[in-house]
Design a protein around this motif. Structure first.
Motif, PDB file in Angstrom:
ATOM      1  N   GLY A 243       0.851  -1.182   0.000  1.00 23.02           N
ATOM      2  CA  GLY A 243       0.000   0.000   0.000  1.00 23.02           C
ATOM      3  C   GLY A 243       0.880   1.223   0.000  1.00 23.02           C
ATOM      4  N   LEU A 244       0.288   2.357  -0.329  1.00 20.24           N
ATOM      5  CA  LEU A 244       1.019   3.596  -0.109  1.00 20.24           C
ATOM      6  C   LEU A 244       0.006   4.653   0.260  1.00 20.24           C
ATOM      7  N   SER A 245       0.394   5.506   1.183  1.00 18.27           N
ATOM      8  CA  SER A 245      -0.581   6.407   1.796  1.00 18.27           C
ATOM      9  C   SER A 245      -1.244   7.309   0.769  1.00 18.27           C
ATOM     10  N   GLU A 246      -0.527   7.689  -0.292  1.00 20.56           N
ATOM     11  CA  GLU A 246      -1.108   8.603  -1.267  1.00 20.56           C
ATOM     12  C   GLU A 246      -2.312   7.987  -1.987  1.00 20.56           C
ATOM     13  N   VAL A 247      -2.329   6.666  -2.074  1.00 17.21           N
ATOM     14  CA  VAL A 247      -3.417   6.020  -2.813  1.00 17.21           C
ATOM     15  C   VAL A 247      -4.463   5.449  -1.854  1.00 17.21           C
ATOM     16  N   MET A 248      -4.052   4.948  -0.711  1.00 14.59           N
ATOM     17  CA  MET A 248      -4.996   4.361   0.223  1.00 14.59           C
ATOM     18  C   MET A 248      -4.353   4.005   1.558  1.00 14.59           C
ATOM     19  N   GLY A 249      -3.082   3.611   1.534  1.00 11.81           N
ATOM     20  CA  GLY A 249      -2.459   2.957   2.684  1.00 11.81           C
ATOM     21  C   GLY A 249      -2.478   1.472   2.386  1.00 11.81           C
ATOM     22  N   PRO A 250      -2.253   0.607   3.385  1.00  8.66           N
ATOM     23  CA  PRO A 250      -2.314  -0.835   3.107  1.00  8.66           C
ATOM     24  C   PRO A 250      -3.710  -1.182   2.585  1.00  8.66           C
ATOM     25  N   GLY A 251      -3.791  -2.261   1.790  1.00  9.07           N
ATOM     26  CA  GLY A 251      -5.106  -2.641   1.268  1.00  9.07           C
ATOM     27  C   GLY A 251      -5.203  -2.463  -0.234  1.00  9.07           C
ATOM     28  N   ILE A 252      -4.087  -2.169  -0.879  1.00 11.35           N
ATOM     29  CA  ILE A 252      -4.083  -2.088  -2.339  1.00 11.35           C
ATOM     30  C   ILE A 252      -3.830  -3.492  -2.892  1.00 11.35           C
ATOM     31  N   ALA A 253      -2.933  -4.223  -2.249  1.00  6.61           N
ATOM     32  CA  ALA A 253      -2.610  -5.579  -2.694  1.00  6.61           C
ATOM     33  C   ALA A 253      -2.074  -6.393  -1.523  1.00  6.61           C
ATOM     34  N   GLY A 254      -2.250  -7.701  -1.603  1.00  9.50           N
ATOM     35  CA  GLY A 254      -1.710  -8.562  -0.551  1.00  9.50           C
ATOM     36  C   GLY A 254      -1.579  -9.994  -1.054  1.00  9.50           C
ATOM     37  N   GLU A 255      -0.684 -10.738  -0.408  1.00 10.77           N
ATOM     38  CA  GLU A 255      -0.423 -12.114  -0.825  1.00 10.77           C
ATOM     39  C   GLU A 255      -1.460 -13.074  -0.261  1.00 10.77           C
ATOM     40  N   CYS A 256      -1.748 -14.122  -1.029  1.00  8.98           N
ATOM     41  CA  CYS A 256      -2.471 -15.258  -0.482  1.00  8.98           C
ATOM     42  C   CYS A 256      -1.393 -16.211   0.050  1.00  8.98           C
ATOM     43  N   LEU A 257      -1.808 -17.350   0.611  1.00 10.83           N
ATOM     44  CA  LEU A 257      -0.827 -18.230   1.237  1.00 10.83           C
ATOM     45  C   LEU A 257       0.119 -18.900   0.237  1.00 10.83           C
ATOM     46  N   HIS A 258      -0.218 -18.841  -1.060  1.00 16.78           N
ATOM     47  CA  HIS A 258       0.708 -19.396  -2.058  1.00 16.78           C
ATOM     48  C   HIS A 258       1.927 -18.498  -2.223  1.00 16.78           C
ATOM     49  N   ARG A 259       1.852 -17.297  -1.764  1.00 16.99           N
ATOM     50  CA  ARG A 259       2.964 -16.340  -1.760  1.00 16.99           C
ATOM     51  C   ARG A 259       3.702 -16.263  -3.090  1.00 16.99           C
ATOM     52  N   CYS A 260       2.926 -16.037  -4.150  1.00 12.63           N
ATOM     53  CA  CYS A 260       3.538 -15.945  -5.485  1.00 12.63           C
ATOM     54  C   CYS A 260       3.174 -14.591  -6.095  1.00 12.63           C
ATOM     55  N   GLY A 261       3.210 -13.565  -5.296  1.00 18.39           N
ATOM     56  CA  GLY A 261       2.840 -12.228  -5.764  1.00 18.39           C
ATOM     57  C   GLY A 261       1.607 -11.739  -5.020  1.00 18.39           C
ATOM     58  N   MET A 262       1.441 -10.423  -4.968  1.00 23.38           N
ATOM     59  CA  MET A 262       0.334  -9.842  -4.207  1.00 23.38           C
ATOM     60  C   MET A 262      -0.836  -9.531  -5.129  1.00 23.38           C
ATOM     61  N   HIS A 263      -2.015 -10.077  -4.810  1.00 25.33           N
ATOM     62  CA  HIS A 263      -3.208  -9.786  -5.605  1.00 25.33           C
ATOM     63  C   HIS A 263      -3.575  -8.309  -5.441  1.00 25.33           C
ATOM     64  N   ILE A 264      -3.664  -7.606  -6.564  1.00 20.96           N
ATOM     65  CA  ILE A 264      -4.077  -6.190  -6.513  1.00 20.96           C
ATOM     66  C   ILE A 264      -5.602  -6.166  -6.586  1.00 20.96           C
ATOM     67  N   PHE A 265      -6.248  -5.468  -5.693  1.00 16.18           N
ATOM     68  CA  PHE A 265      -7.715  -5.468  -5.661  1.00 16.18           C
ATOM     69  C   PHE A 265      -8.258  -4.622  -6.801  1.00 16.18           C
ATOM     70  N   GLU A 266      -8.384  -5.306  -7.952  1.00 18.39           N
ATOM     71  CA  GLU A 266      -8.644  -4.598  -9.208  1.00 18.39           C
ATOM     72  C   GLU A 266     -10.041  -4.029  -9.345  1.00 18.39           C
ATOM     73  N   ASP A 267     -10.956  -4.442  -8.463  1.00 12.65           N
ATOM     74  CA  ASP A 267     -12.276  -3.808  -8.520  1.00 12.65           C
ATOM     75  C   ASP A 267     -12.230  -2.419  -7.872  1.00 12.65           C
ATOM     76  N   HIS A 268     -11.088  -2.064  -7.272  1.00  9.54           N
ATOM     77  CA  HIS A 268     -10.922  -0.731  -6.667  1.00  9.54           C
ATOM     78  C   HIS A 268      -9.749   0.058  -7.224  1.00  9.54           C
ATOM     79  N   PHE A 269      -8.809  -0.637  -7.861  1.00 16.14           N
ATOM     80  CA  PHE A 269      -7.627   0.050  -8.405  1.00 16.14           C
ATOM     81  C   PHE A 269      -7.289  -0.519  -9.779  1.00 16.14           C
ATOM     82  N   ILE A 270      -6.876   0.354 -10.680  1.00 17.52           N
ATOM     83  CA  ILE A 270      -6.384  -0.115 -11.976  1.00 17.52           C
ATOM     84  C   ILE A 270      -4.862   0.064 -11.961  1.00 17.52           C
ATOM     85  N   ALA A 271      -4.159  -1.024 -12.290  1.00 14.95           N
ATOM     86  CA  ALA A 271      -2.703  -0.994 -12.248  1.00 14.95           C
ATOM     87  C   ALA A 271      -2.128  -0.962 -13.655  1.00 14.95           C
TER      88      ALA A 271
END
Ligand SMILES: [Zn+2]
Length: 440
Positions: A243-271
């Motif tokens: 996350g970064l405070s300018e966009v939201m803080g934490p909660g932009i993306a996070g890993e699932c337990l497979h730990r192969c990259g952080m899912h970006i919550f695309e219904d709220h952010f376009i990357a």
């Protein structure tokens, strides 16, 4: 590794597992609304559009996104403190701010609806990391203007976990509370997790005697090697979130337990990924600077914000069932990138080398100087006692090995200096590892 059904839960399956086609439609609808609101209510956006002869209606599909000019940290500074808000202050219920290393900080605001979204998105990645209502979540981020602690706090409450708002600092007390309150999940920077592991070792506390199962780490870039080290020393699963405070803080993306990259919550952010030099959008899979557009925020919409974080996106399906694209661990902010003798070097690259060599402790500092017109990089690294007190010849061989490995990883020479165990500063928040003495 096998995970229980409970650990594999998805917080919001409807949105997190949405088919790409449906997701694209949702993104466009939300983007259009955001563009209209930003254009109408934020003079900075309106001026940028005007100077290009652009109106929101010109964006007719997601592929028109590159028509929209970038937003940078400089825009936020120029509009300090409330100039980028798209709603009257009366509708803002929370204000956060990020510490600027130079000049004024940046200020961000949230409406009640924004706070609700924020909690939902943090609940998503905490659930993805295996946190449930049965967990005791120990938050060791500093509470205050910084978005980290409050973000995780409300997300954990949303899940129904028991939250300990510990805040940062006072490592001995942190450990005592972890022991006594039986904390099962810890939230902090990865470097502070290492500091706690060190302290436990000094105090003779076996991490296995704690109830800790999972760590949710963020707020600074860290390497895969550091993850392994934390997991091994604390006996937990270490997950990354972004996350970064300018966009939201934490909660932009996070890993699932497979730990192969952080899912970006695309219904709220376009990357998007761009070339940081030219600003050109790069093809899927390329490494470059992450650019984010918020599509649901009311108080503080961000259009094509240049994060300065270097990463790449992975569109391949994830075993967890979530359909949202994954971003790789960031190599660091392009601001963190060091240019040494004309070569781009990220501190995380150096960290990776150090962690691979037996005898190096996870504490290091980089000192850059300029002798005449030549840059020099010195890597000061703590080593264990066996090496530090070893005979000169063996120590020399150890330094040679490190220097060779660093050269092949970085493509530029570095001088290695071994320092005594426990002599480096320990960090309670974000680690400060670079000392640049060049007067550039
Ligand atoms: Zn996944």
């Amino acid at each position: 590794m096998r995970f229980s059904e409970e650990q594999m839960r998805i917080w919001d399956p409807l949105n997190e597992c949405m088919e790409r086609e449906e997701l694209t439609m949702l993104q466009f609808t939300r983007l259009r609304d955001t563009l209209n609101r930003a254009y109408r209510n934020v003079p900075c956006y309106q001026n940028k559009f005007h100077s290009l002869g652009l109106v929101p209606e010109d964006v007719k599909s997601l592929s028109d996104l590159p028509l929209i000019p970038f937003t940078t940290k400089e825009d936020l500074r120029l509009n300090y403190p409330y100039g980028m808000f798209a709603v009257p202050l009366r509708e803002v219920v929370r204000i956060h701010s990020s510490s600027g290393t130079t000049g004024k900080p940046t200020v961000v605001g949230y409406t009640r609806h924004d706070l609700n979204t924020w909690s939902e998105l943090v609940a998503r990645f905490m659930t993805a990391a295996g946190v449930t209502e049965d967990d005791i979540v120990h938050i060791a981020f500093g509470y205050g203007l910084f978005t980290g602690a409050f973000g995780l706090h409300y997300g954990a409450e949303r899940i129904g976990a028991s939250v300990i708002p510990m805040s940062s600092g006072n490592t001995d007390k942190q450990i005592m509370i972890m022991q006594d309150y039986r904390s099962t999940a810890v939230v902090c920077t990865p470097s502070y997790a290492m500091t706690m592991a060190d302290r436990m070792e000094k105090l003779g506390i076996d991490p296995a005697s704690l109830a800790l199962k999972v760590g949710l780490f963020g707020a600074e870039p860290w390497s895969e090697e550091m993850r392994r080290e934390i997991e091994q020393r604390l006996g937990i699963i270490a997950t990354d979130n972004y996350g970064l405070s300018e966009v939201m803080g934490p909660g932009i993306a996070g890993e699932c337990l497979h730990r192969c990259g952080m899912h970006i919550f695309e219904d709220h952010f376009i990357a998007e990924i761009i070339d940081p030099e030219t600003g050109e959008v790069l093809p899927p899979g390329a490494t470059g600077e992450l650019v984010l557009t918020s599509i649901t925020k009311e108080a503080f919409p961000m259009l094509r914000y240049r994060t300065r974080d270097i990463t790449r996106l992975d569109f391949t399906p994830c075993a967890c069932g979530r359909t949202h694209v994954r971003m790789k661990k960031t190599m660091g902010r392009s601001d963190d990138m060091l240019i040494i003798k004309g070569v781009n070097v990220f501190p995380t690259q150096i960290e990776e080398v150090l962690f691979q060599v037996e005898g190096c402790e996870p504490h290091y500092q980089l000192v850059i100087e300029r002798e005449g017109t030549m840059d020099t990089l010195e890597v000061q690294v703590e080593v264990n006692e066996a090496i530090f007190f070893d005979e000169m010849k063996k120590q020399r061989a150890f330094v040679d090995l490190l220097e060779k490995r660093l050269f092949s990883a970085l493509g530029v020479g570095a001088k290695v200096k071994l320092v005594e165990p426990s002599s480096m500063p320990r960090h309670e928040g974000k680690a400060k590892r670079v000392i640049d003495r060049r007067h550039l």
